[in-house]
Motif scaffolding. Structure first.
Motif, PDB file in Angstrom:
ATOM      1  N   THR A 186      13.823  45.768  -0.369  1.00 33.73           N
ATOM      2  CA  THR A 186      15.197  46.128  -0.691  1.00 33.73           C
ATOM      3  C   THR A 186      16.146  45.017  -0.283  1.00 33.73           C
ATOM      4  O   THR A 186      17.068  44.656  -1.036  1.00 33.73           O
ATOM      5  CB  THR A 186      15.586  47.439   0.007  1.00 33.73           C
ATOM      6  OG1 THR A 186      14.704  48.485  -0.416  1.00 33.73           O
ATOM      7  CG2 THR A 186      17.022  47.823  -0.317  1.00 33.73           C
ATOM      8  N   TYR A 187      15.928  44.448   0.897  1.00 35.02           N
ATOM      9  CA  TYR A 187      16.810  43.394   1.414  1.00 35.02           C
ATOM     10  C   TYR A 187      16.797  42.175   0.498  1.00 35.02           C
ATOM     11  O   TYR A 187      17.841  41.593   0.200  1.00 35.02           O
ATOM     12  CB  TYR A 187      16.372  43.010   2.822  1.00 35.02           C
ATOM     13  CG  TYR A 187      17.256  41.987   3.492  1.00 35.02           C
ATOM     14  CD1 TYR A 187      18.380  42.382   4.228  1.00 35.02           C
ATOM     15  CD2 TYR A 187      16.994  40.629   3.390  1.00 35.02           C
ATOM     16  CE1 TYR A 187      19.199  41.451   4.840  1.00 35.02           C
ATOM     17  CE2 TYR A 187      17.812  39.687   3.991  1.00 35.02           C
ATOM     18  CZ  TYR A 187      18.905  40.106   4.719  1.00 35.02           C
ATOM     19  OH  TYR A 187      19.717  39.167   5.317  1.00 35.02           O
TER      20      TYR A 187
ATOM     21  N   SER B 146      15.742  42.108  -2.652  1.00 41.34           N
ATOM     22  CA  SER B 146      15.813  42.489  -4.071  1.00 41.34           C
ATOM     23  C   SER B 146      14.546  42.102  -4.828  1.00 41.34           C
ATOM     24  O   SER B 146      14.597  41.527  -5.923  1.00 41.34           O
ATOM     25  CB  SER B 146      17.047  41.850  -4.728  1.00 41.34           C
ATOM     26  OG  SER B 146      18.227  42.279  -4.096  1.00 41.34           O
TER      27      SER B 146
ATOM     28  N   ALA C 142      23.736  47.006   7.106  1.00 40.45           N
ATOM     29  CA  ALA C 142      23.350  47.282   5.715  1.00 40.45           C
ATOM     30  C   ALA C 142      24.536  47.776   4.896  1.00 40.45           C
ATOM     31  O   ALA C 142      24.668  47.454   3.710  1.00 40.45           O
ATOM     32  CB  ALA C 142      22.224  48.310   5.685  1.00 40.45           C
TER      33      ALA C 142
ATOM     34  N   ARG D 102      29.132  45.374  -2.494  1.00 42.62           N
ATOM     35  CA  ARG D 102      28.357  45.898  -1.387  1.00 42.62           C
ATOM     36  C   ARG D 102      27.112  46.556  -1.961  1.00 42.62           C
ATOM     37  O   ARG D 102      27.000  46.788  -3.155  1.00 42.62           O
ATOM     38  CB  ARG D 102      29.154  46.915  -0.560  1.00 42.62           C
ATOM     39  CG  ARG D 102      30.362  46.300   0.114  1.00 42.62           C
ATOM     40  CD  ARG D 102      30.718  46.914   1.459  1.00 42.62           C
ATOM     41  NE  ARG D 102      30.471  48.335   1.598  1.00 42.62           N
ATOM     42  CZ  ARG D 102      31.361  49.281   1.310  1.00 42.62           C
ATOM     43  NH1 ARG D 102      32.549  48.948   0.830  1.00 42.62           N
ATOM     44  NH2 ARG D 102      31.062  50.548   1.493  1.00 42.62           N
ATOM     45  N   ARG D 103      26.139  46.856  -1.092  1.00 43.71           N
ATOM     46  CA  ARG D 103      24.856  47.400  -1.528  1.00 43.71           C
ATOM     47  C   ARG D 103      25.054  48.634  -2.408  1.00 43.71           C
ATOM     48  O   ARG D 103      25.822  49.528  -2.080  1.00 43.71           O
ATOM     49  CB  ARG D 103      24.006  47.747  -0.304  1.00 43.71           C
ATOM     50  CG  ARG D 103      22.516  47.912  -0.602  1.00 43.71           C
ATOM     51  CD  ARG D 103      21.761  48.198   0.694  1.00 43.71           C
ATOM     52  NE  ARG D 103      21.957  47.138   1.662  1.00 43.71           N
ATOM     53  CZ  ARG D 103      21.237  46.010   1.712  1.00 43.71           C
ATOM     54  NH1 ARG D 103      20.277  45.813   0.830  1.00 43.71           N
ATOM     55  NH2 ARG D 103      21.470  45.089   2.634  1.00 43.71           N
TER      56      ARG D 103
END
Length: 253
Positions: free
Chosen positions: A50-51, A53, A148, A169-170
């Motif tokens: 996830t971090y 991608s 996060a 942002r995420r």
């Protein structure tokens, strides 16, 4: 293969220590992943993917093949000739990789300014930026202040007279459009432009403010003081040249 992929992906981070803090992974354990001595648990692997991608194919395939997806938004046939490969190629001389100090007026409080730190990096032929919203800025909005939640990232595209970035942002919870053009100066290390946020017209606060970037390079002695000072400040606390470029007291035209 995982170790080789992680070593390549980790080059995007300011440091391995900072990366481990963001991921919530012990530095010693992460070094074991890098060396290929250990594999992460499924939940940790999900966090890593996830971090960066990417997906779990980094266990088996070179990261170049994992990230070279034909489904990339900017490479979609509908826009590739307008915003795709050519726009994404940004020479180092136009916006060097490394750390930048930024400053702008607060969207919500016209008497306050925001200063902080962003990191510009390259991955293959593409340029990206990332950084973190100030903790106090998030807290004032009643939002979580975890790394996060505070992190933002975006692609940087070449423009005819500068650069542009679409930053979120995420999960694309918030998005801003940034435009910057280099300012002729002795060290040639300043860019000025504006940032516009994607909110409705009737939302409290302004939607567009001037924006200044100052290139710092990679030296931690220059970067850490800026990181520690990130957050809200008064106009008088800005660096003099930042105040000049932001045209403090003049409305945005």
């Amino acid at each position: 293969m995982l170790g080789a992929n992680l070593r390549q992906l980790s080059k995007q981070a300011a440091s391995i220590s900072a990366l481990c803090r963001d991921l919530g992974i012990n530095r010693t354990q992460y070094n074991r992943y890098l060396s290929g001595e250990s594999f992460p648990r499924p939940d940790v692997l999900h966090r890593i993917c996830t971090y960066f991608s990417v997906d779990a194919r980094i266990l088996l395939e070179p990261v170049e093949e994992v990230t070279a997806s034909g489904d990339s938004l900017l490479l979609h046939p509908a826009v590739v000739d307008f915003m795709g490969a050519t726009a994404g190629v940004l020479p180092e001389k136009e916006l060097p990789s490394g750390f930048y100090r930024f400053s702008r007026r607060s969207f919500s409080d016209e008497t306050r300014y925001v200063q902080g730190l962003i990191f510009v990096y390259r991955n293959k032929d593409h340029t990206f930026l990332k950084g973190f919203e100030a903790r106090d800025a998030m807290a004032r909005q009643g939002l979580p202040t975890t790394p996060a939640t505070r992190e933002f990232r975006g692609p940087v595209l070449a423009q005819e007279e500068g650069v542009a970035a679409l930053v979120s942002r995420r999960g694309a919870t918030t998005t801003t459009f940034n435009y910057l053009a280099r300012v002729p100066s002795f060290e040639n290390n300043f860019w000025v432009g504006y940032v516009a946020r994607t909110v409705r017209e009737n939302v409290a606060g302004r939607r567009v403010e001037r924006l200044v970037y100052e290139y710092l390079g990679h030296a931690m002695a220059d970067v850490l003081p800026v990181a520690r000072a990130a957050g809200f400040c008064a106009a008088s606390e800005l660096l003099p040249y930042h105040r000049t470029l932001l045209k403090v007291g003049e409305p945005f035209a």
